[in-house]
Write an enzyme that holds these catalytic residues in place. Structure first.
Site, PDB file in Angstrom:
ATOM      1  CD  GLU A  81      -4.865 -11.683  -6.008  1.00  0.00           C
ATOM      2  OE1 GLU A  81      -5.393 -11.893  -7.128  1.00  0.00           O
ATOM      3  OE2 GLU A  81      -5.521 -11.597  -4.964  1.00  0.00           O
ATOM      4  CD  GLU A 113      -6.858  -7.663  -4.533  1.00  0.00           C
ATOM      5  OE1 GLU A 113      -7.666  -8.627  -4.533  1.00  0.00           O
ATOM      6  OE2 GLU A 113      -6.214  -7.330  -5.554  1.00  0.00           O
TER       7      GLU A 113
END
Length: 665
Positions: free
Chosen positions: A218, A299
């Site tokens: 991320e 995710e």
């Protein structure tokens, strides 16, 4: 750097990673056979990518990208994965958790690899027992699961310092984590070299189960430095080669995944349940950026994390299943984060900062399909039913049952010693060199990972109403004058001052608790201790400071310590006691109920269960794995270090169920 990034963004729409690793570029559409390698195929003048002809793919194990899909050994493959982190559960339970994940209908498991878990101190590596990540991956293969490996080196994961080892901050005080900083890159290379000594044989192209390897984590929420991203990619490529596929994971906003995207690496996004956006809405922006290639939610959130002082975070099951069904119907690849959360044992829980410092609770239950103890929840069975509708073979696997639990009842605890007494300092303290001046050494400078740090000075006589001020407490400070607790300063509560009164011979004692380093965002360079001047009245205290650390890594030998009055310090206090499991019974999982206690830590048979703080909540119980308990006639040793206030009845209860949702009264 900006021009390079923009050029890469413009060209990204023209490129498809057919296999995602090399740098070969074809100027016209081609068909080819290949082993795992990276081939980019461009169609001149058009933003379209041709699929790869897989009719002659070799028989070597291969994970490839064909058009908009993954292919394993030439056959289309939809990734249906769940996250399960080996470092949040004892190794003896790995097989159980992996089997339950498989029984839900998933075909892959995703795990982070935590650098600090394997190198807690510089060049002190551990890959045995609970840290044997290769064994975990082999067990996944035995269960018929592929593996999505997320080695960071930054992982976030609600772990202390985002999984970085704290000693990086001590060794390099000016280090810039997640950047091209030479020290950071050098240490990253050393670590990953050591890690892949364990994992290279387990890459898919080498016959192992690892099909995908994530680059960074991320990063689009942190920065957009293309030079750093390509260095991170090349470091990973050095170890992975053509034996698995590289990918990135970022938020679903276009700015986030563009910032995190890396040339020659598959871009994936993450999102949870939303009443505003459909699955197609989430992927619309990604598809405009990446016209071809597999779409993946790396995710997918069935729950959420919880901080101390919040309500326990839940996500209703109907929405979780509805979004999952939509991804299944659209052939979207997904990873459920987390499918099993587990526990942030000892000092491993991290923290967040969004204007307020908020440490994470010990439990990582996450409202996940498998709860903290690994038991299937109604959400688990609803997800299993959804997956079975798309794969009838799921029904052939027997559904799992909850593990056995036991309630061992009341455990009476006895005061052993005051932590700041002479005996407490001698048995648990570590004396560091004294400091003259106003700049106090941090935990990191002293190479102390966590626990407590005591700074003491004789400030001289100060009258009633003199204000003690510490603008940067990291994180929570018990303030004592001559052994008497005056109050508590707190970064979370933004309490930076309190009135004190001292005599000419008084001793000011400042006991600092590290509540967990920030794991996400720009604040990850999170040093612990006292980061500002300490002022009393109008004076900066710059005299002779005594410094004593309490790492609390090992409490062996304290059961027989002489009980004494703590020499004026009412807290912290160490208590201990014993309980015996009934004869002819095997140890089972249980939960320690800390209701009526203040704040502190609990150990059982030397294992640190983590932090408790029931008055702040919402977590009240601590999970106790049965594998850490001893069968009769051996006794189980329980130690409690209470920081704030001990109850009148100094006992704890062993109960059958967790209490994770009791908000502060």
């Amino acid at each position: 750097m900006m021009r390079l990034r923009d050029n890469c963004r413009r060209s990204a729409a023209l490129w498809l990673c057919c296999v995602l690793y090399g740098v070969a570029q074809a100027e016209s559409p081609v068909s080819m056979s290949f082993e795992p390698s990276v081939v980019h195929v461009r169609s001149p003048g058009r933003n379209r990518i041709r699929s790869v002809d897989t009719s002659s793919v070799k028989t070597n194990p291969s994970i490839t990208i064909v058009g908009d899909h993954f292919a394993i050994n030439g056959e289309p493959f939809q990734i249906k994965s769940g996250s399960l982190h080996y470092f949040r559960v004892p190794a003896v339970y790995w097989k159980d958790r992996l089997h339950k994940l498989k029984a839900a209908g998933l075909n892959a498991v995703s795990t982070y690899v935590e650098w600090s878990f394997h190198e807690p101190e510089e060049r002190q590596y551990s890959f045995e027992g609970d840290r044997d990540v290769a064994a975990f991956i082999r067990l996944a293969a035995e269960e018929g699961l592929h593996v999505l490996l997320r080695p960071g080196p930054y992982i976030c994961a609600e772990r202390d310092l985002g999984g970085f080892p704290y000693w990086l901050l001590g060794k390099y005080p000016q280090i810039r984590l997640r950047s091209t900083d030479a020290d950071f890159i050098a240490e990253t290379k050393i670590w990953l070299e050591k890690l892949f000594e364990q994992l290279t044989p387990l890459l898919f192209g080498n016959g192992g189960p690892i099909i995908l390897v994530q680059v960074e984590n991320e990063y689009g929420s942190y920065g957009s430095d293309m030079e750093y991203k390509t260095q991170a990619r090349d470091i990973m490529l050095h170890h992975v080669g053509d034996k698995a596929l590289l990918y990135t994971t970022d938020g679903s906003y276009i700015s986030l995944f563009k910032n995190g995207a890396i040339p020659e690496v598959l871009t994936t996004i993450d999102f949870g349940v939303s009443s505003k956006n459909s699955v197609q809405d989430y992927f619309k922006s990604l598809r405009s950026y990446m016209p071809h290639g597999p779409l993946m939610n790396s995710e997918y959130y069935p729950g959420w994390l919880t901080h101390w002082g919040e309500s326990f975070q839940r996500v209703p099951t109907p929405g979780v299943v509805a979004t999952l069904e939509s991804m299944l119907n659209s052939s979207i690849n997904f990873n459920i984060y987390v499918f099993f959360g587990g526990t942030n044992f000892e000092f491993t829980a991290g923290a967040n900062y969004d204007g307020t410092y908020t440490p994470d609770i010990t439990s990582y239950d996450y409202d996940a399909p498998l709860n903290e103890a690994g038991d299937p929840t109604p959400k688990y069975f609803a997800i299993r039913d959804a997956l079975a509708r798309h794969n009838p073979e799921v029904a052939d696997i027997a559904p799992p049952s909850p593990s056995n639990k036991s309630a061992y009842g009341k455990i009476t605890l006895t005061k052993r010693l005051g932590l700041l007494s002479t005996a407490g300092r001698a048995s648990l303290g570590k004396k560091y060199p004294s400091i003259v001046g106003s700049k106090l050494p941090t935990f990191e400078k002293l190479r102390q990972r966590s626990g407590l740090m005591l700074y003491e000075i004789s400030p001289g006589e100060m009258g009633t109403g003199s204000l003690l001020e510490i603008r940067k407490p990291r994180d929570r400070i018990h303030v004592f004058v001559d052994g008497r607790l005056i109050g508590i300063l707190s970064w979370t509560k933004k309490l930076y001052s309190l009135p004190v009164e001292t005599k000419s011979d008084s001793v000011l004692s400042l006991l600092v608790e590290n509540q967990g380093r920030i794991n996400f965002g720009s604040g990850i360079h999170d040093f612990k201790g006292i980061l500002s001047d300490v002022t009393l009245g109008i004076e900066v205290l710059n005299g002779n400071w005594s410094v004593t650390g309490f790492p609390l890594e090992n409490l062996d030998g304290l059961a027989t310590a002489t009980a004494e009055d703590g020499q004026g310090f009412e807290v912290p206090v160490l208590f201990d006691g014993y309980f015996t499991i009934p004869e002819n019974e095997q140890p089972q999982d249980t939960f320690f109920d800390t209701t009526s206690w203040g704040k502190g830590f609990i150990w059982v048979n030397g294992h640190n269960l983590g932090r408790y703080w029931p008055g702040t909540g919402p977590q009240v119980t601590l999970y106790v794995p049965g594998c850490w308990l001893l069968a009769a006639p051996q006794r189980n040793h329980v130690q409690v270090l209470e920081l704030d206030r001990a109850p009148v009845d100094t006992s704890i209860q062993s109960i059958l169920h967790p209490i994770l949702d009791r908000t502060a009264q």
